[in-house]
Design a protein around this motif. Structure first.
Motif, PDB file in Angstrom:
ATOM      1  N   VAL A 209       0.859  -1.177   0.000  1.00 59.21           N
ATOM      2  CA  VAL A 209       0.000   0.000   0.000  1.00 59.21           C
ATOM      3  C   VAL A 209       0.895   1.227   0.000  1.00 59.21           C
ATOM      4  CG1 VAL A 209      -1.808   1.271   1.226  1.00 59.21           C
ATOM      5  CG2 VAL A 209      -1.794  -1.242   1.275  1.00 59.21           C
ATOM      6  N   LEU A 210       0.684   2.096  -0.995  1.00 59.74           N
ATOM      7  CA  LEU A 210       1.452   3.330  -1.128  1.00 59.74           C
ATOM      8  C   LEU A 210       0.483   4.509  -1.083  1.00 59.74           C
ATOM      9  CD1 LEU A 210       3.650   2.134  -4.106  1.00 59.74           C
ATOM     10  CD2 LEU A 210       4.398   2.374  -1.742  1.00 59.74           C
ATOM     11  N   PRO A 211       0.432   5.249   0.029  1.00 62.13           N
ATOM     12  CA  PRO A 211      -0.487   6.377   0.125  1.00 62.13           C
ATOM     13  C   PRO A 211      -0.103   7.504  -0.831  1.00 62.13           C
ATOM     14  CG  PRO A 211       0.449   5.849   2.266  1.00 62.13           C
ATOM     15  CD  PRO A 211       1.177   5.046   1.256  1.00 62.13           C
ATOM     16  N   ARG A 212      -1.103   8.197  -1.318  1.00 58.22           N
ATOM     17  CA  ARG A 212      -0.847   9.337  -2.209  1.00 58.22           C
ATOM     18  C   ARG A 212      -0.198  10.471  -1.428  1.00 58.22           C
ATOM     19  NH1 ARG A 212      -5.265  12.288  -6.024  1.00 58.22           N
ATOM     20  NH2 ARG A 212      -3.758  13.484  -7.207  1.00 58.22           N
ATOM     21  N   ASN A 213      -0.646  10.681  -0.195  1.00 59.86           N
ATOM     22  CA  ASN A 213      -0.076  11.694   0.685  1.00 59.86           C
ATOM     23  C   ASN A 213       0.612  10.965   1.830  1.00 59.86           C
ATOM     24  OD1 ASN A 213       0.569  13.791   2.338  1.00 59.86           O
ATOM     25  ND2 ASN A 213      -1.520  14.534   2.618  1.00 59.86           N
ATOM     26  N   PRO A 214       1.927  10.897   1.804  1.00 62.21           N
ATOM     27  CA  PRO A 214       2.646  10.074   2.801  1.00 62.21           C
ATOM     28  C   PRO A 214       2.845  10.746   4.158  1.00 62.21           C
ATOM     29  CG  PRO A 214       4.194  11.005   1.245  1.00 62.21           C
ATOM     30  CD  PRO A 214       2.823  11.435   0.793  1.00 62.21           C
ATOM     31  N   ASP A 215       1.905  11.591   4.606  1.00 60.72           N
ATOM     32  CA  ASP A 215       2.083  12.228   5.907  1.00 60.72           C
ATOM     33  C   ASP A 215       1.889  11.245   7.067  1.00 60.72           C
ATOM     34  OD1 ASP A 215      -0.625  11.988   5.474  1.00 60.72           O
ATOM     35  OD2 ASP A 215      -1.152  13.945   6.298  1.00 60.72           O
ATOM     36  N   VAL A 216       1.120  10.177   6.876  1.00 59.70           N
ATOM     37  CA  VAL A 216       0.951   9.173   7.932  1.00 59.70           C
ATOM     38  C   VAL A 216       2.008   8.087   7.799  1.00 59.70           C
ATOM     39  CG1 VAL A 216      -0.628   7.456   8.903  1.00 59.70           C
ATOM     40  CG2 VAL A 216      -1.512   9.625   8.050  1.00 59.70           C
ATOM     41  N   PHE A 217       2.153   7.531   6.597  1.00 60.20           N
ATOM     42  CA  PHE A 217       3.204   6.564   6.313  1.00 60.20           C
ATOM     43  C   PHE A 217       3.524   6.598   4.827  1.00 60.20           C
ATOM     44  CE2 PHE A 217      -0.721   4.182   5.852  1.00 60.20           C
ATOM     45  CZ  PHE A 217      -0.517   3.370   4.752  1.00 60.20           C
ATOM     46  N   ARG A 218       4.733   6.159   4.491  1.00 57.90           N
ATOM     47  CA  ARG A 218       5.183   6.179   3.105  1.00 57.90           C
ATOM     48  C   ARG A 218       4.841   4.886   2.372  1.00 57.90           C
ATOM     49  NH1 ARG A 218      11.133   7.117   3.021  1.00 57.90           N
ATOM     50  NH2 ARG A 218      11.229   4.877   3.118  1.00 57.90           N
ATOM     51  N   GLU A 219       4.928   3.747   3.086  1.00 57.88           N
ATOM     52  CA  GLU A 219       4.648   2.451   2.462  1.00 57.88           C
ATOM     53  C   GLU A 219       4.302   1.430   3.532  1.00 57.88           C
ATOM     54  OE1 GLU A 219       7.067   0.203  -0.803  1.00 57.88           O
ATOM     55  OE2 GLU A 219       7.884  -0.388   1.147  1.00 57.88           O
ATOM     56  N   LEU A 220       3.355   0.567   3.191  1.00 64.95           N
ATOM     57  CA  LEU A 220       3.035  -0.593   4.007  1.00 64.95           C
ATOM     58  C   LEU A 220       3.276  -1.798   3.095  1.00 64.95           C
ATOM     59  CD1 LEU A 220       1.076  -1.564   6.692  1.00 64.95           C
ATOM     60  CD2 LEU A 220      -0.179  -2.305   4.701  1.00 64.95           C
ATOM     61  N   ALA A 221       4.151  -2.689   3.506  1.00 62.67           N
ATOM     62  CA  ALA A 221       4.468  -3.871   2.698  1.00 62.67           C
ATOM     63  C   ALA A 221       4.376  -5.111   3.570  1.00 62.67           C
ATOM     64  CB  ALA A 221       5.866  -3.739   2.099  1.00 62.67           C
ATOM     65  N   ALA A 222       3.581  -6.078   3.115  1.00 64.10           N
ATOM     66  CA  ALA A 222       3.400  -7.319   3.877  1.00 64.10           C
ATOM     67  C   ALA A 222       3.785  -8.512   3.021  1.00 64.10           C
ATOM     68  CB  ALA A 222       1.955  -7.459   4.336  1.00 64.10           C
ATOM     69  N   THR A 223       4.422  -9.485   3.659  1.00 66.71           N
ATOM     70  CA  THR A 223       4.747 -10.765   3.031  1.00 66.71           C
ATOM     71  C   THR A 223       3.996 -11.822   3.817  1.00 66.71           C
ATOM     72  OG1 THR A 223       6.929  -9.941   2.439  1.00 66.71           O
ATOM     73  CG2 THR A 223       6.612 -12.330   2.390  1.00 66.71           C
ATOM     74  N   LEU A 224       3.088 -12.539   3.136  1.00 69.48           N
ATOM     75  CA  LEU A 224       2.164 -13.444   3.807  1.00 69.48           C
ATOM     76  C   LEU A 224       2.248 -14.856   3.254  1.00 69.48           C
ATOM     77  CD1 LEU A 224      -0.785 -10.952   3.414  1.00 69.48           C
ATOM     78  CD2 LEU A 224       0.583 -11.246   5.478  1.00 69.48           C
ATOM     79  N   LYS A 225       1.814 -15.825   4.071  1.00 68.51           N
ATOM     80  CA  LYS A 225       1.760 -17.228   3.663  1.00 68.51           C
ATOM     81  C   LYS A 225       0.423 -17.825   4.088  1.00 68.51           C
ATOM     82  CE  LYS A 225       6.580 -18.389   3.398  1.00 68.51           C
ATOM     83  NZ  LYS A 225       6.622 -18.512   1.969  1.00 68.51           N
ATOM     84  N   LYS A 226      -0.052 -18.810   3.320  1.00 68.87           N
ATOM     85  CA  LYS A 226      -1.280 -19.513   3.730  1.00 68.87           C
ATOM     86  C   LYS A 226      -1.090 -21.026   3.799  1.00 68.87           C
ATOM     87  CE  LYS A 226      -3.981 -20.070  -0.513  1.00 68.87           C
ATOM     88  NZ  LYS A 226      -5.257 -19.814  -1.145  1.00 68.87           N
ATOM     89  N   CYS A 227       0.088 -21.549   3.534  1.00 72.77           N
ATOM     90  CA  CYS A 227       0.332 -22.991   3.628  1.00 72.77           C
ATOM     91  C   CYS A 227       1.499 -23.245   4.578  1.00 72.77           C
ATOM     92  CB  CYS A 227       0.725 -23.610   2.315  1.00 72.77           C
ATOM     93  SG  CYS A 227      -0.014 -23.003   0.825  1.00 72.77           S
TER      94      CYS A 227
END
Length: 167
Positions: free
Chosen positions: A149-167
């Protein structure tokens, strides 16, 4: 298959075939997001404009829509165990390669619309709302998924990146 009935000297073959019946019906299109269905767990990092990055655990769940429309309901829950919590939900509808829907941040009571496209392994959308706009890309294959997730206005955060697994 078929059954043979003898009537006098003639043989009448009554064929009961589900194949013929299904050939006359159009096959239901396969939901391009179906491979994302299930519960995904992993770690995420939120990068701010200043200060250290924050790490936290995330659980993302995808459930098929119940209204007959192709798409998924995505629920994203992230928590660092102390201060940070993110509980968001996204309803996604798919028509062809187009993704539309709505999103809601349950903690901050904000929301908006979703629009974008289906990709080879997920979706790429814009989240739009009165108080928050961002680009969200989800890619999943097999047991692995990434959410960015990359916000258009990064005043709260610049990037949220998650690496997930389901198995």
């Amino acid at each position: 298959m078929g059954r043979a009935y003898r009537i006098g000297t003639y043989v009448v073959v009554a064929s009961i075939s589900s194949l013929i019946a299904t050939e006359n019906r159009a096959a239901a299109p396969i939901d391009p997001l179906a491979s994302l269905a299930g519960r995904w767990v992993g770690m995420a990092t939120m990068t701010s404009m200043s200060g250290p990055a924050s790490n936290f655990k995330c659980v993302v769940t995808y459930v098929e829509r119940k209204d007959g429309v192709q798409g998924m309901r995505q629920t994203l829950r992230c928590d660092d165990g102390s201060n940070f919590k993110l509980h968001a939900a996204t309803d996604l509808s798919v028509e062809g390669e187009k993704v539309t829907g709505a999103w809601q941040d349950k903690i901050n009571d904000i929301g908006g619309t979703v629009s974008g496209i289906v990709t080879a392994d997920g979706f790429d959308v814009q989240l739009s709302g009165q108080f928050f706009e961002a680009h969200m890309a989800v890619a999943g294959q097999g047991c692995d998924q990434s959410v960015k997730v990359l916000p258009r206005n990064p005043d709260v955060f610049r990037e949220l990146a998650a690496t997930l697994k389901k198995c």
